[in-house]
Write a protein that holds these residues in place. Structure first.
Motif, PDB file in Angstrom:
ATOM      1  N   LYS A  37      44.701  64.457  36.639  1.00  0.00           N
ATOM      2  CA  LYS A  37      43.927  63.971  35.498  1.00  0.00           C
ATOM      3  C   LYS A  37      44.016  62.454  35.328  1.00  0.00           C
ATOM      4  N   LEU A  38      44.886  61.801  36.080  1.00  0.00           N
ATOM      5  CA  LEU A  38      45.013  60.340  35.927  1.00  0.00           C
ATOM      6  C   LEU A  38      43.746  59.643  36.428  1.00  0.00           C
ATOM      7  N   PRO A  39      43.298  58.611  35.709  1.00  0.00           N
ATOM      8  CA  PRO A  39      42.052  57.935  36.089  1.00  0.00           C
ATOM      9  C   PRO A  39      42.029  57.502  37.559  1.00  0.00           C
ATOM     10  N   GLY A  61      43.929  47.781  36.988  1.00  0.00           N
ATOM     11  CA  GLY A  61      43.798  49.012  36.217  1.00  0.00           C
ATOM     12  C   GLY A  61      44.613  48.976  34.961  1.00  0.00           C
ATOM     13  N   GLU A  62      44.067  49.560  33.944  1.00  0.00           N
ATOM     14  CA  GLU A  62      44.742  49.703  32.663  1.00  0.00           C
ATOM     15  C   GLU A  62      46.131  50.307  32.879  1.00  0.00           C
ATOM     16  N   THR A  63      47.085  49.858  32.109  1.00  0.00           N
ATOM     17  CA  THR A  63      48.431  50.400  32.205  1.00  0.00           C
ATOM     18  C   THR A  63      48.401  51.900  31.895  1.00  0.00           C
ATOM     19  N   GLY A  64      49.079  52.676  32.718  1.00  0.00           N
ATOM     20  CA  GLY A  64      49.108  54.127  32.502  1.00  0.00           C
ATOM     21  C   GLY A  64      48.021  54.864  33.266  1.00  0.00           C
ATOM     22  N   SER A  65      47.188  54.122  34.037  1.00  0.00           N
ATOM     23  CA  SER A  65      46.106  54.805  34.747  1.00  0.00           C
ATOM     24  C   SER A  65      46.593  55.464  36.039  1.00  0.00           C
ATOM     25  N   GLY A  66      47.832  55.203  36.420  1.00  0.00           N
ATOM     26  CA  GLY A  66      48.407  55.882  37.582  1.00  0.00           C
ATOM     27  C   GLY A  66      48.548  55.009  38.816  1.00  0.00           C
ATOM     28  N   LYS A  67      48.395  53.718  38.682  1.00  0.00           N
ATOM     29  CA  LYS A  67      48.480  52.828  39.841  1.00  0.00           C
ATOM     30  C   LYS A  67      49.818  52.976  40.560  1.00  0.00           C
ATOM     31  N   THR A  68      50.903  52.751  39.815  1.00  0.00           N
ATOM     32  CA  THR A  68      52.217  52.665  40.445  1.00  0.00           C
ATOM     33  C   THR A  68      52.666  53.985  41.053  1.00  0.00           C
ATOM     34  N   THR A  69      52.494  55.055  40.305  1.00  0.00           N
ATOM     35  CA  THR A  69      53.000  56.326  40.816  1.00  0.00           C
ATOM     36  C   THR A  69      52.080  56.917  41.873  1.00  0.00           C
ATOM     37  N   GLN A  70      50.753  56.695  41.783  1.00  0.00           N
ATOM     38  CA  GLN A  70      49.839  57.402  42.684  1.00  0.00           C
ATOM     39  C   GLN A  70      49.426  56.613  43.921  1.00  0.00           C
ATOM     40  N   ALA A 103      62.426  57.822  41.135  1.00  0.00           N
ATOM     41  CA  ALA A 103      62.869  59.175  40.776  1.00  0.00           C
ATOM     42  C   ALA A 103      61.665  60.041  40.397  1.00  0.00           C
ATOM     43  N   ARG A 104      60.753  59.473  39.644  1.00  0.00           N
ATOM     44  CA  ARG A 104      59.570  60.205  39.229  1.00  0.00           C
ATOM     45  C   ARG A 104      58.725  60.602  40.448  1.00  0.00           C
ATOM     46  N   VAL A 105      58.516  59.658  41.352  1.00  0.00           N
ATOM     47  CA  VAL A 105      57.649  59.938  42.498  1.00  0.00           C
ATOM     48  C   VAL A 105      58.318  60.940  43.451  1.00  0.00           C
ATOM     49  N   ILE A 299      63.965  58.721  27.619  1.00  0.00           N
ATOM     50  CA  ILE A 299      62.769  58.247  26.910  1.00  0.00           C
ATOM     51  C   ILE A 299      61.571  59.141  27.168  1.00  0.00           C
ATOM     52  N   PHE A 300      61.617  59.902  28.283  1.00  0.00           N
ATOM     53  CA  PHE A 300      60.485  60.774  28.587  1.00  0.00           C
ATOM     54  C   PHE A 300      60.621  62.151  27.936  1.00  0.00           C
ATOM     55  N   ASN A 301      61.763  62.427  27.286  1.00  0.00           N
ATOM     56  CA  ASN A 301      61.922  63.709  26.579  1.00  0.00           C
ATOM     57  C   ASN A 301      60.851  63.849  25.505  1.00  0.00           C
ATOM     58  N   GLU A 325      56.265  47.263  28.283  1.00  0.00           N
ATOM     59  CA  GLU A 325      54.981  46.595  28.032  1.00  0.00           C
ATOM     60  C   GLU A 325      53.946  47.004  29.084  1.00  0.00           C
ATOM     61  N   THR A 326      54.311  46.921  30.373  1.00  0.00           N
ATOM     62  CA  THR A 326      53.378  47.411  31.397  1.00  0.00           C
ATOM     63  C   THR A 326      54.052  48.230  32.493  1.00  0.00           C
ATOM     64  N   SER A 327      55.386  48.093  32.660  1.00  0.00           N
ATOM     65  CA  SER A 327      56.011  48.747  33.824  1.00  0.00           C
ATOM     66  C   SER A 327      56.154  50.245  33.664  1.00  0.00           C
ATOM     67  N   LEU A 328      56.596  50.682  32.500  1.00  0.00           N
ATOM     68  CA  LEU A 328      56.802  52.117  32.294  1.00  0.00           C
ATOM     69  C   LEU A 328      55.880  52.595  31.190  1.00  0.00           C
ATOM     70  N   THR A 329      55.235  53.727  31.435  1.00  0.00           N
ATOM     71  CA  THR A 329      54.346  54.285  30.415  1.00  0.00           C
ATOM     72  C   THR A 329      54.990  55.529  29.833  1.00  0.00           C
ATOM     73  N   ILE A 330      55.129  55.545  28.521  1.00  0.00           N
ATOM     74  CA  ILE A 330      55.698  56.712  27.855  1.00  0.00           C
ATOM     75  C   ILE A 330      54.541  57.402  27.146  1.00  0.00           C
ATOM     76  N   ASP A 331      54.255  58.643  27.561  1.00  0.00           N
ATOM     77  CA  ASP A 331      53.135  59.335  26.931  1.00  0.00           C
ATOM     78  C   ASP A 331      53.478  59.694  25.495  1.00  0.00           C
ATOM     79  N   GLY A 332      52.464  59.820  24.670  1.00  0.00           N
ATOM     80  CA  GLY A 332      52.681  60.282  23.299  1.00  0.00           C
ATOM     81  C   GLY A 332      52.929  59.175  22.290  1.00  0.00           C
TER      82      GLY A 332
END
Ligand code: ADP
Ligand code: MG
Length: 695
Positions: A37-39, A61-70, A103-105, A299-301, A325-332
Motif C-alpha cells: 500500500k505504500l505510494p 518523495g514525501e516522508t513515509g512514502s516508502g523510499k528507504t525501506t522499499q 532491522a525493519r527491512v 516507538i512503533f508499539n 523529522e524525516t528519517s523515521l516514520t511513526i504511523d498513527g
C-alpha cells in the motif's frame, strides 16, 4: 542481466523465500500487505526500468512514502547485487536510522538481521558474506572508500536523506562524481524528501527525477500568541493538554537532546499518572541516538487500549530529536508539538571550534515536522513560537553542514583518496576557503601533511583510524610515552556517549560517586580510572551504584577492542607504566599534550582563561575535576552556552608544549598575549638544557 547469472530475482508474487528456500512466514505476509500500500510501490516497475537505463537517478518523495525501506529492496529483488560479491548500500545520516531501518527491512525480507540484510555504523559491523543489502551511515561509506576507492563492493548505492546535506553525504556525492565514470556498472540512487531535488538532478548531469507523491492529509497549524520563555516546559504542557482535550491520535514532540527528552518524558509520565480516570492512559517513549535498540523499537508499539471496554482510548507520545523529522516514520501520529529548536553543528573557523548548539530550525524543517501529523488522517501541529517569528526569524532552509563544519577529518580522507586539488573538487556547495585552510593547517601541525600538502606516513596512519584526526594522533604518539594502553582506554571513553550519569535529583550522590575516580589535574585520567574500575567491578549493580552508564562503558570496551586491532595492524606497541608509579598519570598528560597542543588555554593575571592563538575567553566547565586554577589547560571540547566553557580538561606544562610542538608555538609569528612571555622563558630553559646535555 540474465536470470542465469546466479542473481536471485523475485517480487511480491513469489511464494518461497528465495534466501532460505522455505515458505515465507506469516509475519512476512502481514508486513507485505502494508508494504504493497505504500505510494512508492506504484512506481516499482517504472523505477527499475529507469535504474536499468540510467546510471544515476534522483528520487524525491514525501516522508513515509516508502523510499528507504522499499527502494533498496526493489534493487535486491531485481537481481542487482551478487551474493558473496556485491551488495546494495543505503546510506543514512544517523546511526539510529541505519540500525533501526536495517532491522525493519530484515523483517520485511523475512531474513535474519546480519545475514542477507545488515548494517554498518562506526565500531559496529553487523553484516556477513551473504549480505546483499547493507544500511550504513554515510560516514562509514566514506571510510570504506579509503580502502576501496572505486567502491567495488557495491552494485548500487542509495544515498538516502540527501536533502539533509550532511558533511559525509555531500563529500560522497563529490566522490561519486569521480567514481561513476570509472564504474559504468555502478548505480546511484539519490533519495530525498521534497526539497532540493532539482539541485541534485543538475549536479548529476540531468539525471532523471522520479517524484513519489505521498498520501498526506491536511495539517492545521497553530502558533503561540507570545514567545515561550521555556520551550521544554511549554512542550510538556502542550502535549498533556492535547492528551486531555483532543480526539484520538498519537503525539510527536520534537526536543533537542537526551537530557531534555528524558526529563520531559518523566514529567509527562508523572503528571499523566494523576489524571482522572476518564482520561485515557498515556504511554511516553523517548527517542534519541544513544538509546538502546530495544527501547528505540518501542516507538512503533501501538497506543494502549482503553482502560475499560468502551472507555476513552489510550494514547502514545513520542518525544524525539530530529531523527523523527524525516528519517523515521511513526504511523498513527496526528499531533505534532514543535518548539522550533534542534541541536546543530556550528563551526567558527577563526576560533577553530566546532560546537553543537541548540539553534532555531529552518522553515523547511518546520514544514517537515508539521507534515508528520498528516500521515494517516488530518492532523494538527502546535508550533511553540509566533507566526511572525516563523516568517521573520527562521531561515528558509538549513545551511548544509559542510558550511558549518571543521573540515580536518574530511580533508584527511580526501587526501587519502588522492584528491589533492581540494579547491577544484566538485562540491555541491564548496566550503569556505578559510575553513579548508584551517583544516590543512591543522593537519600540517600534526605532521599528517608535509609543507607541500602531501600526505605523510603519519597522515596515512591517522587516516586508518576511525577517529577525529587529533584523537588518531593521540594513539600514534602514546607508545612513545609508554602509555598506549591508558590512552586507548581514554580514547574509547571519549568515543561513546557520557559514561558518568548525573540525574538532576541525585546530582549530589552522582558527584560523590564520580569523586572516587577523580584525578585532580586530569579529566582524561578520571575517565581512565572509571574505565579501569569498570573492568574490575563492572557488574550492572556496581554501575548503577556508582552512576556509571553501563551501556556506554560496554560500548567503550568494544570500541577499545577495535582500536587495539588497528594499533596492532599499524605495528604500534601496547605499553603501560606501573600504575603505582608517579609517572603513570604524568606520561598520559604528556601524551595528551603531544596531540592536543592546539587546544590549550592559559590563565591570565586577571584570573580568567584565554585560548592560545584564538584569544577566546573561556571558563573551566563545572563538571571538571581540575582543581585550583592551573596555568595551562588542554581541553577536548568547547561548549558554547551563555558562557564559553571548555570541557574534559587536563593540565599541561609550558615546557612540554614548547618541546612537543615548537612549530605551533613558533614565537616569530605569535599573537601578543600574556602567555608569550612564559613561552619565551620555556624556550630559553629548553635551549639551556640542550647545551647542558651536550657537555
Ligand atoms: P520514507 O523513506 O519514504 O520516508 P520509509 O520507507 O522509511 O519511508 O517508511 C515507510 C513505512 O514503513 C512507514 O509508513 C513506516 O511507518 C513504516 N515503518 C518503517 N519502519 C518501521 C518499523 N520499524 N516498524 C513499523 N513500521 C515501520
Ligand atoms: Mg526515508
Amino acid at each position: 542481466r540474465s536470470p542465469s547469472d546466479g542473481n536471485i530475482r523475485y517480487d511480491s508474487t513469489t511464494k518461497t523465500n528465495p534466501w532460505s528456500s522455505l515458505p515465507f512466514s506469516q509475519r512476512y505476509h502481514d508486513i507485505l500487505k502494508k508494504r504493497l500500500k505504500l505510494p512508492v510501490y506504484l512506481f516499482r516497475e517504472n523505477l527499475l526500468k529507469t535504474v536499468n537505463a540510467n546510471q544515476v537517478i534522483v528520487v524525491e518523495g514525501e516522508t513515509g512514502s516508502g523510499k528507504t525501506t522499499q527502494i533498496p529492496q526493489f534493487l535486491v529483488e531485481d537481481g542487482i547485487p551478487t551474493m558473496g560479491k556485491t551488495c546494495v548500500a543505503c546510506t543514512q545520516p544517523r546511526r539510529v536510522a541505519a540500525t533501526s531501518i536495517a532491522a525493519r527491512v530484515a523483517d520485511e525480507m523475512d531474513v535474519e538481521l546480519g545475514g542477507e540484510v545488515g548494517y554498518t555504523i562506526r565500531f559496529e559491523d553487523v553484516t556477513s558474506n551473504n549480505t546483499v543489502l547493507k544500511f550504513m551511515t554515510d560516514g562509514m561509506l566514506l571510510r570504506e572508500a579509503m580502502s576501496d576507492p572505486l567502491l567495488s563492493r557495491y552494485a548500487a548505492i542509495c544515498l538516502d536523506e540527501a536533502h539533509e546535506r550532511t558533511l559525509a553525504t555531500d563529500v560522497l556525492m563529490g566522490l561519486l562524481q569521480e567514481i561513476l565514470p570509472k564504474r559504468p556498472d555502478l548505480k546511484l540512487i539519490v533519495m530525498s524528501a521534497t526539497l532540493d531535488a532539482e539541485k541534485f538532478q543538475n549536479y548529476f548531469k540531468k539525471a532523471p527525477l522520479m517524484k513519489v507523491p505521498g498520501r498526506t492529509h491536511p495539517v492545521e497549524i497553530f502558533y503561540t500568541q507570545a514567545p515561550e520563555r521555556n520551550y521544554v516546559e511549554a512542550a510538556v504542557r502542550t502535549a498533556l493538554q492535547i492528551h486531555q482535550c483532543e480526539g484520538p491520535g498519537d503525539i510527536l514532540v520534537f526536543l533537542t537532546g537526551e537530557a531534555e527528552i528524558e526529563e520531559s518524558c518523566k514529567q509527562m509520565r508523572e503528571t499523566a499518572a494523576s489524571f482522572p480516570s476518564n482520561v485515557g492512559e498515556l504511554v511516553v517513549y523517548p527517542l534519541y541516538s544513544s538509546l538502546p535498540p530495544a527501547a528505540q523499537k518501542k516507538i512503533f508499539n501501538a497506543a494502549p487500549p482503553a482502560k475499560v471496554a468502551g472507555g476513552v482510548p489510550g494514547r502514545k507520545v513520542v518525544v524525539s530529536t530530529n531523527i523523527a523529522e524525516t528519517s523515521l516514520t511513526i504511523d498513527g501520529i496526528v499531533y505534532v508539538v514543535d518548539p522550533g529548536f534542534s541541536k546543530q553543528k556550528i563551526f567558527n573557523p577563526r576560533a577553530r571550534v566546532e560546537s553543537l548548539l541548540v539553534s532555531p530550525i529552518s522553515q523547511a524543517s518546520a514544514k517537515q515536522r508539521a507534515g508528520r501529523a498528516g500521515r494517516t488522517q488530518p492532523g494538527k501541529c502546535f508550533r511553540l513560537y509566533t507566526e511572525i517569528s516563523f516568517k521573520n526569524d527562521l531561515q528558509s532552509t538549513t545551511y548544509p553542514e559542510i558550511l558549518r563544519s571543521k573540515m580536518s577529518s574530511v580533508v584527511l580522507t580526501l587526501k587519502k583518496l588522492q584528491i589533492d586539488d581540494l579547491v577544484h573538487f566538485d562540491f555541491l556547495d564548496p566550503p569556505a576557503p578559510e575553513t579548508l585552510m584551517r583544516a590543512l593547517e591543522l593537519l600540517n601541525y600534526h605532521g599528517a601533511l608535509d609543507d607541500e600538502g602531501d600526505m605523510t606516513d603519519i597522515g596515512y596512519k591517522m587516516a586508518e583510524m576511525p577517529l577525529d584526526p587529533q584523537l588518531a594522533k593521540l594513539l600514534l604518539v602514546a607508545p612513545e610515552y609508554n602509555c598506549s594502553n591508558e590512552i586507548l582506554s581514554i580514547v574509547a571513553c571519549l568515543s561513546v556517549p557520557g559514561v558518568f550519569m548525573r540525574p538532576k535529583e541525585q546530582a549530589k550522590l552522582a558527584d560523590e560517586a564520580k569523586a572516587q575516580f577523580a584525578v585532580q589535574d586530569s579529566d582524561h585520567c578520571t575517565l581512565l580510572n572509571a574505565y579501569n574500575a569498570y573492568l574490575h567491578e563492572g557488574t550492572s549493580q556496581w554501575c548503577w551504584d556508582n552512576f556509571i552508564n553501563e551501556r556506554s562503558m560496554s560500548s567503550a570496551d568494544n570500541v577499545r577492542k577495535q582500536l587495539v586491532r588497528i594499533m596492532k595492524k599499524l605495528d604500534l606497541p601496547l605499553n603501560s607504566n606501573d600504575s603505582k608509579s608517579p609517572s603513570y598519570y604524568t606520561a598520559v598528560r604528556q601524551a595528551l599534550t603531544s596531540a592536543m597542543f592546539m587546544q590549550v588555554a592559559y590563565l591570565q593575571r586577571a584570573g580568567t582563561y584565554l585560548t592560545i592563538k584564538d584569544n577566546q575567553n573561556v571558563m573551566l566547565h563545572p563538571s571538571t575535576d581540575v582543581q585550583g586554577k592551573p596555568q595551562w589547560v588542554m581541553y577536548e571540547e568547547f561548549v558554547l552556552t551563555s558562557k564559553n566553557y571548555i570541557r574534559t580538561c587536563t593540565t599541561t606544562q609550558v615546557d612540554w608544549l614548547v618541546s612537543c610542538a615548537p612549530h605551533y608555538y613558533d614565537l616569530s609569528n605569535f599573537p601578543e598575549c600574556e602567555a608569550k612571555g612564559e613561552l619565551e622563558l620555556a624556550y630559553r630553559r629548553l635551549a639551556h638544557r640542550a647545551v647542558g646535555g651536550k657537555k
